[in-house]
Design an enzyme around this catalytic site. Structure first.
Site, PDB file in Angstrom:
ATOM      1  N   LYS A 119       0.857  -1.184   0.000  1.00  7.46           N
ATOM      2  CA  LYS A 119       0.000   0.000   0.000  1.00  7.46           C
ATOM      3  C   LYS A 119       0.893   1.234   0.000  1.00  7.46           C
ATOM      4  O   LYS A 119       1.673   1.443   0.925  1.00  7.46           O
ATOM      5  CB  LYS A 119      -0.893  -0.008   1.234  1.00  7.46           C
ATOM      6  CG  LYS A 119      -1.792   1.213   1.288  1.00  7.46           C
ATOM      7  CD  LYS A 119      -2.654   1.231   2.515  1.00  7.46           C
ATOM      8  CE  LYS A 119      -3.719   0.164   2.421  1.00  7.46           C
ATOM      9  NZ  LYS A 119      -4.557   0.144   3.621  1.00  7.46           N
TER      10      LYS A 119
ATOM     11  N   ASP B 125     -13.369   2.467   9.738  1.00 10.84           N
ATOM     12  CA  ASP B 125     -13.681   2.429   8.305  1.00 10.84           C
ATOM     13  C   ASP B 125     -13.963   0.997   7.873  1.00 10.84           C
ATOM     14  O   ASP B 125     -13.389   0.504   6.904  1.00 10.84           O
ATOM     15  CB  ASP B 125     -12.544   3.045   7.491  1.00 10.84           C
ATOM     16  CG  ASP B 125     -12.999   3.390   6.069  1.00 10.84           C
ATOM     17  OD1 ASP B 125     -14.231   3.393   5.817  1.00 10.84           O
ATOM     18  OD2 ASP B 125     -12.138   3.640   5.211  1.00 10.84           O
TER      19      ASP B 125
END
Ligand code: NAG
Ligand code: NAG
Ligand code: NAG
Ligand code: NAG
Ligand code: NAG
Ligand code: NAG
Ligand code: NAG
Ligand code: NAG
Ligand code: NAG
Length: 887
Positions: A623, A721
């Site tokens: 990422k 999230d």
């Protein structure tokens, strides 16, 4: 075979280490105080005698049965009011364990048990109270170095002579014992207990590569041991290579509370106070498939830390693997007790392998004059007064120094009369801004008297009986507090500045052949001219000097900056640095693995994700955090540190990070089957539709992951999230929660950690949008939305619905469920392949999860329980169906 190979390596490795010709172990330094030669002891440690030490006397202990070589000798010191220091070389910004040991052994044939203190640099470390001749007193500190040397000092004897047997320095792993407090506190070891130990002997090097001493629980004074407590052990190797790295041998033994609980009570030396407490677990018993081991930790008087439910196998993702539960800052009493109690749904009692408790010891700032005085004495290293070591002022000052009572203290007096000083008066003396008294008389000093006007507090100056030359500086007259100035018997010349003559002052300048008072009649004009020229020269000199001082000051400030600030910065960035267990990847490695970021497999609010394959064949997901999304370096490091400590089979594992070229990257395990979203709504749905049992299993996995974040981590972690794109599926289609890195840990009381609302529309708790305070109930809301997605196969925000009001899954599903019309929301792809009862359970629980008010929502553990019940129903139904079809 693998084990055989490992054993071979272990034997080989140990053999190499024990080989007597091998030099000292890297990062180890063992000083045998009072010894006369270096040697290897029976466990392979190399000992160096302290024979270059300038102070004290060597002695032998008079214990006939003492065979451990380092303990047969010691060094002792006079019981006076000064300190005696050892100075050791260290690597700066490195974490060490330092151990000092004391075995009295009636070395002085007095049988008076000494009582004194030790300090590390300026910081008081511990009181040493000897209570009998044959017990070794041990003191240990874990600390991060900031200077290239450290000093350990003995002082404050109130009984007998201070003495020391050994001083041991052990460099420890970079990720070990890192705390957020280490710039201000040392960790002082209070208890390090190996439970289930096979003998009373402590475990240390070579079993512990860092040579920590793990006391055997049977040698310890443990009381209140619960009935049914049994020892267990294994020969299998334990994976211990992360976090605090307790040794294999310690982790291979444990105790089990076979009657459901483990209780212990023992004393914590140094407490009450704030401390660091860790417990170490590894599942080493053979559990039957239906067995579970879950327990709660309870600390009387500390309910806030009593909540985590420990499930060692789950938490460590498997057997024979280390799981640590630690509290970085606890207030602990002197008499410490704890209880581990089995939870109702657990079939096995609690297990514990080891425990470690350290006390925080506040670091005391030494005198800011330390550096200056060190440079002043550097030409005299062979003189005894220059070898006193440690801080010039703390905990007690050098014999020839007096210090102010400020904190930190300044040097107020330098008294080096008659010490054979040669050369110029060190100009650095002028940097001692707190100086009141300066005595350098009776030496062989040459050169001129430096300008002392920066030492504004000077009252007494003794420079008599040297060989000083040049003029008596008129700047001396500017010292406002000067009372006594002795410069007799030198080789000074010129005139005595009138400012000094006009001052109320004890002034003696006799015995300087060239030095005389100005102002005699016959010389008047000459003197006036001379003095006006002199004044002009002086003015010029003063200007130049001021400039110099200014510059000097700026320089010195600059120097200070250079010395202090960057070190502090480095130290603080080090303390926040990603830990060793989160591997630091090179950018080149990542580029190679991802073929220069060729294959993008996802993207999110925090950046893009790329596929990669490491040289060793491991597949990874990288990422790349987009610059604007992510915080500074510091936060990044915090995240990595936090993440790397979290291991759970339902959380995507962070493998490492890369921080190069201003780019921050996180490297995760690669999840072969992508996101839940793709399977529920994407093109995959047709070909590989998940049935209801599979969906329940995914819900169970996800809930377990979240439960661990909420209850297994201290402080708890709120994901903030959760959504179907953050639930990833591995090659076995087991679900793991990802992207919890950016979740802020829940700071006690301060839940509104970030002002920026994090989350995704559709999953975001409306209550959180309003209050912006995150709680674990935000995650429960999002999870409720995910459950509705699993039931309906419909996205959180869908455009299937014509009515704008019903585009959100909650608004759409609520009326159906409330009116009992469960069928109305069930995904048509599920066909009839489910049990209505289990479906109803989940639908109703989902609705509870999305209650507008957080207080009304269940905890994730309750939801997990409901999912497990639903799974049970489905599995029974499945068994019945399969039984029928068999017929
Ligand atoms: C200590 O013992 C050794 C050998 O036993 C002896 O050589 C040495 O002189 C003793 N040291 C002192 C200070 O008594
Ligand atoms: C030596 O003897 C004393 C008492 O005689 C005993 O307390 C101590 O543990 C013994 N030390 C060793 C190393 O065996
Ligand atoms: C410590 O370092 C100094 C300077 O590098 C060196 O002179 C000294 O011998 C070292 N001391 C020890 C005990 O290694
Ligand atoms: C010496 O003191 C220690 C700790 O105070 C104690 O455990 C030990 O039993 C004592 N030994 C002897 C021989 O008195
Ligand atoms: C150690 O002695 C010094 C000077 O005698 C004194 O100021 C200091 O308070 C003492 N330290 C302790 C902890 O008693
Ligand atoms: C512990 O369990 C055993 C076996 O169930 C039982 O016999 C024993 O009484 C229990 N002991 C206590 C103190 O509960
Ligand atoms: C630990 O927590 C206490 C209050 O809970 C705080 O005062 C202290 O500064 C913290 N840190 C240390 C190292 O004690
Ligand atoms: C100074 O030097 C003389 C002669 O070398 C010596 O006798 C004396 O002990 C020294 N004094 C000190 C304090 O070192
Ligand atoms: C000044 O110093 C000389 C030489 O040491 C001494 O004889 C004289 O008494 C001193 N004068 C005063 C006023 O202290």
């Amino acid at each position: 075979m693998g084990k055989g190979l490992f054993l071979f390596w272990l034997v080989f490795y140990t053999w190499v280490l024990m080989e007597p010709s091998t030099a000292e172990l890297p990062g180890f330094f063992s000083l045998d105080c009072g010894g006369s030669q270096s040697f290897f002891d029976e466990i392979g440690l190399y000992w160096t005698p302290d024979d270059q030490f300038a102070f004290g006397e060597r002695a032998n202990v008079s214990l006939a049965n003492e065979t451990r070589a380092p303990y047969t000798t010691l060094r002792y010191f006079p019981a006076d009011d000064r300190k005696y220091c050892y100075t050791l070389n260290v690597t700066t910004r490195t974490r060490y364990l330092i151990r000092a040991t004391f075995l009295y052994g009636n070395f002085d044939s007095n049988n008076v048990y000494p009582n004194f203190e030790i300090s590390l640099g300026p910081t008081f470390w511990s009181k040493i109270v000897i209570s009998n001749a044959s017990t070794v007193e041990v003191r240990e500190l874990i600390f991060l170095t900031s200077d290239p040397t450290i000093s350990v000092c003995l002082s404050n004897a109130t009984m007998g002579n201070p003495f020391i047997s050994t001083l041991e320095l052990r460099q420890i792993g970079a990720s070990m014992y890192s705390t957020g407090f280490e710039n201000q506190f040392y960790l002082s070891t209070s208890a390090r207990i190996n439970f289930g130990a096979e003998s009373e002997e402590p475990v240390r090097y070579p079993d512990d590569p860092f040579d920590r001493i793990w006391e055997s629980d049977s040698a310890n004074y443990l009381v209140d041991v619960a009935a049914g407590t049994k020892k267990v052990s294994t020969q299998f190797l334990i994976d211990v290579n992360h976090d605090e790295r307790p040794p294999q041998k310690v982790m291979q033994t444990a105790i089990v509370g076979t009657n459901g609980s483990l209780t212990y009570r023992f004393n914590l030396d140094g407490f009450p106070g704030n401390g660091w407490a860790y417990s170490y677990f590894a599942e080493i018993e053979n559990l039957a498939p239906e067995d579970t081991r879950k327990f709660r930790m309870t600390f009387p008087g500390a309910p806030e830390i009593s909540k985590p439910v420990v499930n060692i196998m789950d938490n460590a993702s498997g057997k024979y693997r280390l799981h640590e539960i630690g509290f970085e800052n606890l207030t602990l009493p002197f008499v410490f007790s704890f209880k581990f109690g089995r939870t109702i749904d657990s079939s096995k009692g609690p297990l514990l392998n080891a425990i470690e408790i350290n006390k925080y010891v506040k670091k005391i700032d030494g005198s800011p004059d330390g550096g200056v005085i060190a440079s002043i004495i550097s030409p005299y290293t062979s003189a005894a007064w220059a070898q006193e070591g440690g801080d010039p002022c703390l905990p007690i000052p050098w014999t020839w120094v007096r210090c102010s009572s400020d904190s930190p203290p300044l040097i107020a007096a330098v008294k080096l009369s008659g010490q054979n000083l040669t050369g110029n008066i060190p100009s650095d003396i002028t940097k001692l801004s707190g100086l009141v008294e300066l005595r350098l008389d009776g030496n062989a000093l040459t050169g001129s008297i430096p300008d002392l006007s920066s030492c504004m507090n000077l009252e007494i100056i003794h420079l008599e009986n040297n060989q000083l030359t040049g003029e008596l500086p008129s700047s001396l007259a500017t010292l406002p507090k000067l009372k006594e100035l002795y410069v007799q018997n030198n080789k000074l010349s010129g005139t005595v500045p009138s400012g000094l003559l006009n001052k109320k002052l004890n002034l003696n300048y006799t015995g300087n052949m060239g030095l005389h008072e100005g102002g005699k009649r016959g010389n008047r004009t000459k003197i006036i001219i001379g003095s006006s020229v002199g004044a002009a020269v002086l003015l010029a000199a003063t200007i130049a000097f001021c400039f110099f001082i200014q510059k000097g000051k700026r320089n010195s400030k600059h120097d200070d900056n250079r010395q202090i600030l960057p070190t502090q910065r480095l130290v603080s960035s080090l303390s926040n640095a990603p830990t060793e267990n989160a591997h630091c990847f090179m950018l080149s490695e990542i580029e190679e693995a991802t073929k220069k970021f060729e294959k993008k497999i996802g993207s999110g609010g925090f950046g893009d994700v790329f596929y990669g394959k490491l040289k060793d064949g491991r597949e990874i997901a990288v990422k790349v955090l987009s610059n604007d999304s992510n915080q500074g370096k510091r936060e990044f490091s915090n995240e990595v540190t936090l993440l790397s400590r979290i291991h759970h089979r339902n959380l995507v594992q962070l493998l490492g990070y890369c921080q190069e070229d201003g780019r921050n990257m996180l490297v995760y395990e690669f999840m072969h089957n992508g996101t839940l979203k793709e399977h529920l709504f994407g093109p995959l749905t047709r070909e590989r539709n998940f049935n209801w049992i599979k969906r329940l299993e995914i819900a169970e996995d996800t809930a377990r992951g979240i439960e661990y974040l909420h209850t297994g981590c201290v402080p708890a972690i709120i994901h903030r999230d959760l959504k179907s794109t953050n639930i990833l599926l591995d090659s076995n289609l087991r679900a793991k929660v990802s992207d919890f890195g950016i979740s802020k840990s829940q700071v006690d009381g301060v839940s509104h950690v970030s002002s920026a609302v994090r989350g995704t529309v559709g999953y975001l708790d409306p209550e959180y949008c309003i209050s912006q305070e995150s709680t674990d109930k935000n995650d429960v809301y999002s999870f409720g939305v995910i459950l509705l997605e699993l039931i309906s196969g419909r996205e959180a925000i869908s455009n299937k619905s014509s009515s704008v009001n019903c585009r959100h899954i909650v608004q759409w599903a609520r009326p159906h469920i409330e009116s009992g019309d469960i069928q109305g929301i069930i995904d048509p792809n599920l066909r009839e392949d489910y049990d209505v009862q289990s479906m109803r359970k989940i639908a109703e629980k989902a609705l509870m999860c999305v209650q507008p008010n957080g207080h009304m929502r269940p905890s994730i553990s309750e939801v997990l329980k409901e999912i497990q019940d639903a799974l049970l129903i489905e599995r029974e139904a499945l068994a019945v169906r399969e039984g029928l079809s068999d017929l």
